[in-house]
Design an enzyme around this catalytic site. Structure first.
Site, PDB file in Angstrom:
ATOM      1  N   ASP A 348       0.836  -1.195   0.000  1.00 30.01           N
ATOM      2  CA  ASP A 348       0.000   0.000   0.000  1.00 30.01           C
ATOM      3  C   ASP A 348       0.878   1.256   0.000  1.00 30.01           C
ATOM      4  O   ASP A 348       2.020   1.245  -0.463  1.00 30.01           O
ATOM      5  CB  ASP A 348      -0.963  -0.050   1.196  1.00 30.01           C
ATOM      6  N   LYS A 458      -4.207  -0.635  -6.876  1.00 31.61           N
ATOM      7  CA  LYS A 458      -5.278  -0.035  -6.075  1.00 31.61           C
ATOM      8  C   LYS A 458      -5.222   1.471  -6.289  1.00 31.61           C
ATOM      9  O   LYS A 458      -4.280   2.132  -5.869  1.00 31.61           O
ATOM     10  CB  LYS A 458      -5.113  -0.377  -4.595  1.00 31.61           C
ATOM     11  N   ASP A 460      -6.486   5.072  -5.624  1.00 30.95           N
ATOM     12  CA  ASP A 460      -7.181   5.782  -4.553  1.00 30.95           C
ATOM     13  C   ASP A 460      -7.475   7.230  -4.941  1.00 30.95           C
ATOM     14  O   ASP A 460      -6.915   7.766  -5.907  1.00 30.95           O
ATOM     15  CB  ASP A 460      -6.337   5.731  -3.274  1.00 30.95           C
ATOM     16  N   ASN A 462      -8.304  10.449  -2.290  1.00 29.98           N
ATOM     17  CA  ASN A 462      -8.508  10.682  -0.860  1.00 29.98           C
ATOM     18  C   ASN A 462      -8.951  12.083  -0.471  1.00 29.98           C
ATOM     19  O   ASN A 462      -8.822  12.459   0.691  1.00 29.98           O
ATOM     20  CB  ASN A 462      -7.224  10.337  -0.095  1.00 29.98           C
ATOM     21  N   ASP A 528     -13.596   1.988   4.190  1.00 29.29           N
ATOM     22  CA  ASP A 528     -12.431   1.899   5.076  1.00 29.29           C
ATOM     23  C   ASP A 528     -12.787   1.256   6.414  1.00 29.29           C
ATOM     24  O   ASP A 528     -11.896   0.930   7.197  1.00 29.29           O
ATOM     25  CB  ASP A 528     -11.854   3.293   5.332  1.00 29.29           C
TER      26      ASP A 528
END
Length: 705
Positions: A348, A458, A460, A462, A528
């Site tokens: 990550d 992945k 994202d 945010n 999340d």
């Protein structure tokens, strides 16, 4: 199937159980005729022959009857289309003909080339503006969208260009279902009475948002498995709006599309076009459950890439390490992940640039030389040697002010001239509407995916848009639409160049979940919030529209220190996450040998039931409202039941589960915790589980024999 009336002015689209009919009158009005149970062409033409509504003072005979209301003329309902030029505002269109074929000229659904697709185009003109309304029936889902082409010399401003207006029958007692929420509490299902006037949901944040999913459903008396349900879902990953209006005559119209307000989407210069996202609609007489199964089947067949391939069990290292990572540490976690049966290992945040915290590094998509001195390839090769695929986290649409990218190009972000640049999570939003930003991201990400054997990304997002300005741009409003179109183009380009790489859509959890992004990604991060009890409600809401095949769910540590401190058994955590695409996100370095052995057993069980969960038909047996809740998946002769007991009062037995979708005359063999049973009365008497006490969970497998 598409049928056309003899005069070429009535059209009937039919699926397995439903039909959709519309007509252009001799006077040029485009009227809605029918949406509901399947009818034949003669029925549609009979509806077209009914007399027009009688005149009522202060009302328009078009309102509630038009297929796509435009601004201008004798109309008072919310317009789906609002345009202006230097000379005038509004539309006075004329029917210019229709076309039918099986081509796909919308970029907001998948690339499926189905020879059975029949695509209806209705063309209208207003001065130099060509307006094309698109219709396509896939199963019982009607896809609708609009294309606007400026064929004149003058610039046309699109103030609003919704994808479709859906018209429901005249009935009292309509009830609206929607999915609302916030960060870590997404997809909460709520049903409420629809009253006269308008109900508006949407996002003005630049992305789909945690607050609402772009889906609504309406009914008058439906239950989980009985009754008529009308549903609509928008395929758009930016700001959006859906307006549900109950008109004075009790008709309901649902209008939706890109953009939240009417301040302007785009300007079309001569020769330019705009294609709206798809706004899909579904009618079902199988209750809320039947509607969900139809939506799921549609997405597996036409939206989700490679939906026939089951998603692997993944491990994500974020909660174990956060930003404090190294190649050796990730390799150690990879060994533990492989030992419990994980198939995909994901590094990550924290692998790139100066990314030792959330204050720096976003935008510099090169491996950190201190943490990965030889790049990502050695770790990726090692993960592959353990029998797993390798994945990474990225957030390409963002930049930290403390980054090489921002220092070189501070004008590449969204900002208002002379105003403070608002930071959330210490980051700003890149202006993807700029071609130089698009090209930079393509070069960086293409080089990254070419530098190591990366199998999974992945992706994202945010933070929301705030200072959505573009100094120097003549029409800065276009950024809201062009950012999303650039995102789609970038994902499409990366998938074409790296066809073996899978992508996951994430936005601080479930902040970017919609049919548009799902047509370009292989799964989505649901929330999340990984607390297994909270997840039951989130997953219940998610399942109203989207299938388990895309619903990522993790097993993390207990107590849940990220959110609520609640402790739960490994059993409860695994069975909760097994309802979708199973992942593990706990700190495996801290798990005991007993926990690792138990996890290995659960992962092995999930792999056995995975085809049924990810590809089967879903039946929601009991909602997660306290006490016993359960879901059931059916694929051919195989059935899987996942059940959770939140609490049990002393002396109160656990009620049996009445299964659905099975043959009541057949004999089934079922297995729970290793015990094998056989019987033919499951549907009549229900299936009793071995659940006992608080926070218990179980998996039951059935096979027709």
């Amino acid at each position: 199937m598409l049928e056309i009336g003899e005069d070429g002015r009535t059209w009937l689209l039919s699926g397995p159980t439903s039909s959709y009919a519309l007509r252009v009158t001799e006077g040029g009005e485009l009227l809605h005729l029918h949406w509901g149970p399947r009818i034949d062409l003669a029925d549609a033409e009979a509806l077209a022959a009914l007399p027009a509504p009688r005149y009522r003072p202060f009302e328009s005979p078009l309102d509630g009857h038009e297929e796509y209301p435009v601004e201008g003329g004798p109309r008072f309902v919310r317009p789906a289309l609002s345009v202006r030029t230097e000379e005038r505002r509004g539309t006075e269109w004329a029917f210019a003909g229709y076309e039918t074929d099986d081509t796909d000229d919308t970029d907001d659904t998948d690339d499926t080339d189905d020879a059975d697709d029949e695509h209806l185009r209705l063309r209208f003109t207003d001065a130099g503006l060509l307006i094309t309304l698109h219709y396509r029936m896939r199963g019982d889902v009607v896809e609708r969208w609009v294309t606007l082409a400026n064929e004149g010399p003058a610039t046309v401003e699109l103030l609003r260009a919704d994808s479709a207006t859906w018209t429901l029958p005249e009935r009292e007692g309509w009830r609206l279902s929607q999915l609302h929420g916030r960060w870590a509490a997404e997809s909460r299902l709520v049903r409420s009475a629809l009253t006269y006037g308008e109900k508006i949901i949407g996002s003005r944040r630049g992305h789909t948002g945690h607050q609402h999913l772009p889906w609504v459903a309406l009914d008058t008396d439906a239950t989980e498995e009985r009754g008529e349900v009308y549903g609509c879902a928008l395929a758009w990953s930016g700001s959006w709006r859906i307006a549900v209006a109950q008109l004075p005559d009790a008709r309901v119209q649902i209008t939706g599309g890109a953009g939240y307000d009417d301040s302007g989407l785009l300007r079309l210069a001569a020769g330019e076009t705009f294609t709206s996202p798809v706004f899909a609609g579904l009618w079902s007489d199988g209750g809320f459950g039947g509607a969900s199964r139809a939506w799921h089947a549609y997405q597996r067949a036409y939206v989700i890439p490679d939906a026939d391939r089951d998603r692997p069990v993944l491990y994500n290292s974020w909660e174990a390490t956060e930003f404090d990572i190294s190649e050796e540490q990730q390799a150690a976690l990879a060994r533990r992940a492989a030992a419990i049966g994980v198939e995909l290992f994901v590094v990550d945040d924290g692998w790139f640039g100066a990314r030792t915290s959330d204050r720096a590094g976003l935008g510099d998509w090169r491996p950190n030389p201190d943490r990965f001195p030889s790049g990502l390839k050695p770790l990726a090769d090692y993960v592959h040697s353990l029998g797993m695929r390798f994945g990474i986290w990225v957030e390409p649409e963002m930049v930290n002010p403390d980054s090489d990218l921002y220092r070189a190009h501070p004008d590449w972000v969204q900002y208002q001239s002379g105003r403070r640049r608002t930071e959330f999570r210490n980051q700003l939003v890149l202006n993807l509407a700029r071609e130089d930003v698009q090209e930079y991201l393509w070069e960086q990400l293409d080089a990254l995916l070419s530098s190591a054997p990366i199998d999974y990304v992945k992706w994202d997002f945010n933070r929301c848009f705030t200072d959505a300005g573009w100094p120097g741009e003549p029409y800065p409003q276009r950024m809201w639409v062009d950012h999303v179109r650039a995102l789609y183009t970038l994902l499409d380009r990366l998938r074409a160049a790296h066809p073996d790489v899978a992508f996951e859509s994430c936005s601080g959890g479930g902040g970017r979940i919609d049919l548009g992004v799902m047509s370009r990604t292989d799964q989505v991060w649901t929330s999340d919030n990984t607390d297994p009890l909270d997840r039951l409600a989130i997953q219940h809401g998610f399942s109203q529209i989207h299938p388990a095949r895309v619903m990522a769910a993790w097993v993390t540590d207990s107590p849940n220190t990220q959110l609520n401190g609640r402790a739960s058994s490994l059993r409860f955590r695994f069975v909760s996450a097994m309802a979708g695409v199973l992942g593990v996100g706990g700190d495996l370095a801290e798990w005991t040998e007993g926990e690792l052995a138990e996890a290995r057993d659960w992962v092995g069980l999930y792999k056995e039931i995975r085809p049924v969960v990810q590809r089967g038909d879903l039946y929601r047996l009991r909602p997660p409202t306290g006490g016993l809740s359960a879901v059931q998946y059916v694929l051919g002769d195989e059935t899987v039941v996942l059940a959770w007991l939140q609490a049990q009062h002393h002396g109160e037995p656990v009620a049996p589960l009445r299964l659905r979708g099975l043959d009541p005359a057949a004999t089934y063999e079922w297995r729970e915790t290793g015990e094998v049973h056989r019987g033919a009365l499951l549907l009549h008497h229900g299936l009793r589980t071995g659940l006992r006490g608080d926070f218990d969970a179980t998996v039951i497998r059935l096979r027709r024999v």
